[in-house]
Write an enzyme that holds these catalytic residues in place. Structure first.
Site, PDB file in Angstrom:
ATOM      1  CG  HIS A 136     -19.977  -2.883  20.263  1.00 18.93           C
ATOM      2  ND1 HIS A 136     -18.653  -2.838  19.876  1.00 18.93           N
ATOM      3  CD2 HIS A 136     -20.418  -1.594  20.278  1.00 18.93           C
ATOM      4  CE1 HIS A 136     -18.307  -1.571  19.656  1.00 18.93           C
ATOM      5  NE2 HIS A 136     -19.355  -0.804  19.894  1.00 18.93           N
ATOM      6  CG  ASP A 159     -17.023  -6.896  20.252  1.00 12.17           C
ATOM      7  OD1 ASP A 159     -16.289  -7.115  19.283  1.00 12.17           O
ATOM      8  OD2 ASP A 159     -17.615  -5.812  20.418  1.00 12.17           O
ATOM      9  CG  HIS A 172     -22.996  -6.197  15.824  1.00 11.23           C
ATOM     10  ND1 HIS A 172     -23.510  -6.325  17.093  1.00 11.23           N
ATOM     11  CD2 HIS A 172     -21.816  -5.535  15.944  1.00 11.23           C
ATOM     12  CE1 HIS A 172     -22.674  -5.754  17.954  1.00 11.23           C
ATOM     13  NE2 HIS A 172     -21.639  -5.283  17.285  1.00 11.23           N
ATOM     14  CG  ASP A 207     -14.712  -3.848  20.482  1.00 20.59           C
ATOM     15  OD1 ASP A 207     -14.670  -4.838  21.231  1.00 20.59           O
ATOM     16  OD2 ASP A 207     -15.591  -3.700  19.610  1.00 20.59           O
TER      17      ASP A 207
END
Length: 393
Positions: A169, A167, A131, A256
């Site tokens: 995200h 992931d 990120h 995740d």
């Protein structure tokens, strides 16, 4: 080229520690301990490499020099604000620059080992901080180690690097950094940005001018489980990778998307995650002559999920997968209980999940996952000369 595997590791990587925070380095510590219990790190052909911190020249390939100065200065200033630092997501901590640079250096070491031919595969489970932006920290990430590693590969002569991010995200930082670079294909499967941070990763984000089709985003609805996730992966990822023909694959393997993760709402099992690693391995072998750089990422079920998922990843990357029904060693369970009191350590390397899925087909009565698949295929497949409606593409 060596057929071996480099595992980049040093306990100093645990110093990337945000304090009382979901991104607890114990998840990496327990992963490496579990892999050791299974003898994965001692397999023939596995070489352990101790990383060095990435220097400023490597970091400023993707980050602004002013941002690096802020990362260095922020821990000493209790009133520091700006650059995404000093927030709940990215609190400052002592040694922040040094530990973040070491994570980036570990991913650099992995990428360089594969590109030089010292190993066919390499892994840094402490990496995957996808990120971080050129000028700011975001989403628990200070320096964007996947991007630093990819930039080094490009500077070393690579012409086509594919980055696949599984992931939960969206891999927004890596996409942002290479959005206008046709040499880098970024592919991200994630929970819909309508429901989850960072709010990006829609199908119509397909790459900048001159790099159309270089970004592929597959946002999935909350509640998607193994069958839907794996169907979506199979309906999009192999096709765009085959069209792009990468020389090397970099993967961010955040854990995740699991149903027990406290920060998101997908519903994968560790068996589904293991199946994803096997699918990535097969694509690497088919398209990249086995050249694979595997990184960690998110994952906040510190005992219950991350160590098992990434031990499966380490096993797949280094050779023989761990059978799902394998018992978790009692010594590791005792370690996990001592490091994270009150958490129940799993008994086996499986959740009794079922990674079987029906292949995607157009038409019929599509569910929410099928609609997501079609939206992505319509947005990006024509840019690669593929037919979004043809299941053979």
């Amino acid at each position: 080229m060596s057929d071996g595997t480099v595992v980049v590791w040093d306990e100093r990587l645990l110093a990337y520690d945000l304090g009382e925070h979901p991104l607890d380095p114990v998840r990496v510590e327990l992963t490496m301990a579990l892999a050791r219990e299974f003898g994965i790190l001692d397999r023939p052909g596995v070489r352990m490499v101790v990383p060095e911190p990435a220097d400023d020249a490597a970091l400023t390939r993707v980050h602004d020099a002013d941002y690096l100065a802020a990362v260095r200065a922020a821990p000493a200033d209790p009133f520091f604000s700006g650059y995404g630092l000093g927030t709940a997501d990215n609190p400052t901590f002592d040694g922040m620059h040094e530990s973040s640079a070491l994570v980036a250096g570990a991913s650099l070491a992995a990428a360089e080992a594969v590109w030089r031919g010292d190993a066919r595969r390499a892994v840094n489970v402490a990496g995957g901080l996808h990120h971080a932006m050129p000028d700011r920290a975001a989403g628990f990430c200070v320096y964007n180690d996947p991007a630093v590693a990819i930039a080094r590969l490009l500077d070393s002569g690579a012409e086509r690097i594919a980055y696949v991010d599984i992931d939960v995200h969206h891999g927004d930082g890596v996409q942002e950094i290479f959005y206008d670079d046709p040499r880098v294909l970024t592919v991200s499967l994630h929970e819909t940005p309508l429901a989850l941070f960072p709010g990006t990763g829609f199908p119509d984000e397909t790459g900048g001018s001159g790099a159309e089709g270089s970004a592929v985003n597959l946002p999935l609805p909350p509640g998607t489980g193994d069958a839907g996730w794996l169907r979506a992966f199979a309906a999009v990822v192999p096709s765009v990778l085959r069209a792009f023909r990468p020389q090397l694959l970099v993967t961010q393997c955040g854990a995740d998307a699991h149903r027990l993760d406290p920060l998101a709402d997908l519903r994968l099992s560790v068996d589904g995650q293991r199946a994803a690693y096997l699918a990535l391995r097969d694509l690497v072998d088919e398209l990249c002559d086995g050249r694979w750089v595997a990184l960690g990422g998110g994952g906040y079920a510190l005992v219950e999920v991350v160590p098992r998922a990434w031990t499966h990843l380490l096993a797949v990357v280094t050779g023989k997968p761990v059978e799902p029904a394998t018992l978790v060693p009692i010594r590791w369970r005792e370690l996990a209980s001592s490091r994270c009191p009150g958490r129940d350590a799993p008994l086996r390397m499986t959740d009794d999940g079922d990674p079987a899925f029906e292949p995607w087909q157009p038409g019929g009565e599509p569910d929410a996952v099928d609609r997501a698949i079609m939206a992505t295929r319509k947005a990006v497949f024509p840019l690669h000369g593929l037919d979004p409606h043809d299941p053979r593409d």
